[in-house]
Design a protein around this motif. Structure first.
Motif, PDB file in Angstrom:
ATOM      1  N   SER A  20       0.827  -1.202   0.000  1.00 13.42           N
ATOM      2  CA  SER A  20       0.000   0.000   0.000  1.00 13.42           C
ATOM      3  C   SER A  20       0.867   1.260   0.000  1.00 13.42           C
ATOM      4  O   SER A  20       2.047   1.210   0.370  1.00 13.42           O
ATOM      5  CB  SER A  20      -0.912   0.005   1.227  1.00 13.42           C
ATOM      6  OG  SER A  20      -0.138   0.121   2.409  1.00 13.42           O
ATOM      7  N   SER A  22       1.020   3.622   2.034  1.00 10.87           N
ATOM      8  CA  SER A  22       1.560   3.909   3.367  1.00 10.87           C
ATOM      9  C   SER A  22       2.758   3.027   3.697  1.00 10.87           C
ATOM     10  O   SER A  22       3.527   3.329   4.598  1.00 10.87           O
ATOM     11  CB  SER A  22       0.478   3.696   4.434  1.00 10.87           C
ATOM     12  OG  SER A  22       0.181   2.306   4.557  1.00 10.87           O
ATOM     13  N   THR A  24       2.467   0.128   4.975  1.00  8.23           N
ATOM     14  CA  THR A  24       2.134  -0.691   6.143  1.00  8.23           C
ATOM     15  C   THR A  24       1.108  -1.773   5.863  1.00  8.23           C
ATOM     16  O   THR A  24       0.760  -2.533   6.757  1.00  8.23           O
ATOM     17  CB  THR A  24       1.606   0.193   7.290  1.00  8.23           C
ATOM     18  OG1 THR A  24       0.418   0.864   6.838  1.00  8.23           O
ATOM     19  CG2 THR A  24       2.643   1.213   7.723  1.00  8.23           C
ATOM     20  N   SER A  72       0.276   2.152  -5.588  1.00  7.27           N
ATOM     21  CA  SER A  72       1.603   2.710  -5.369  1.00  7.27           C
ATOM     22  C   SER A  72       2.630   1.992  -6.237  1.00  7.27           C
ATOM     23  O   SER A  72       2.385   0.900  -6.734  1.00  7.27           O
ATOM     24  CB  SER A  72       1.990   2.577  -3.900  1.00  7.27           C
ATOM     25  OG  SER A  72       2.194   1.224  -3.561  1.00  7.27           O
TER      26      SER A  72
END
Length: 89
Positions: A20, A22, A24, A72
């Motif tokens: 992802s 982030s 995480t 991403s």
């Protein structure tokens, strides 16, 4: 996180899995029946499948068929062009 991405990426229903934005979590694309009218039942079947198979929860916000999803850059993205649709009863 990469271990989970790679594990989920080997699933016969997963078309793609990546880290992802982030960093995480893991995002993925599951091949499902193309029937917008049954989207809620299909989402619930996919959530059950992921929980039972991988002990992971799908974000309930993903149940919105119109929800935007960011992809991403993940150099290790896992692709499976032979993914088969999840059976929804």
């Amino acid at each position: 996180v990469t271990h989970l991405r790679d594990r989920i990426g080997e699933d016969r229903h997963i078309l793609a899995a990546w880290i992802s934005p982030s960093g995480t979590g893991v995002k993925g694309i599951m091949r499902i029946p193309a029937d917008v009218a049954r989207h809620k039942a299909t989402f619930e079947a996919a959530a059950d499948y992921m929980r039972e198979t991988y002990s992971v929860a799908i974000d309930p916000a993903c149940s919105n068929v119109n929800r935007l999803c960011y992809v991403s850059h993940d150099a290790g993205i896992v692709l499976n062009e032979q993914a088969v649709p999840l059976e929804v009863k």
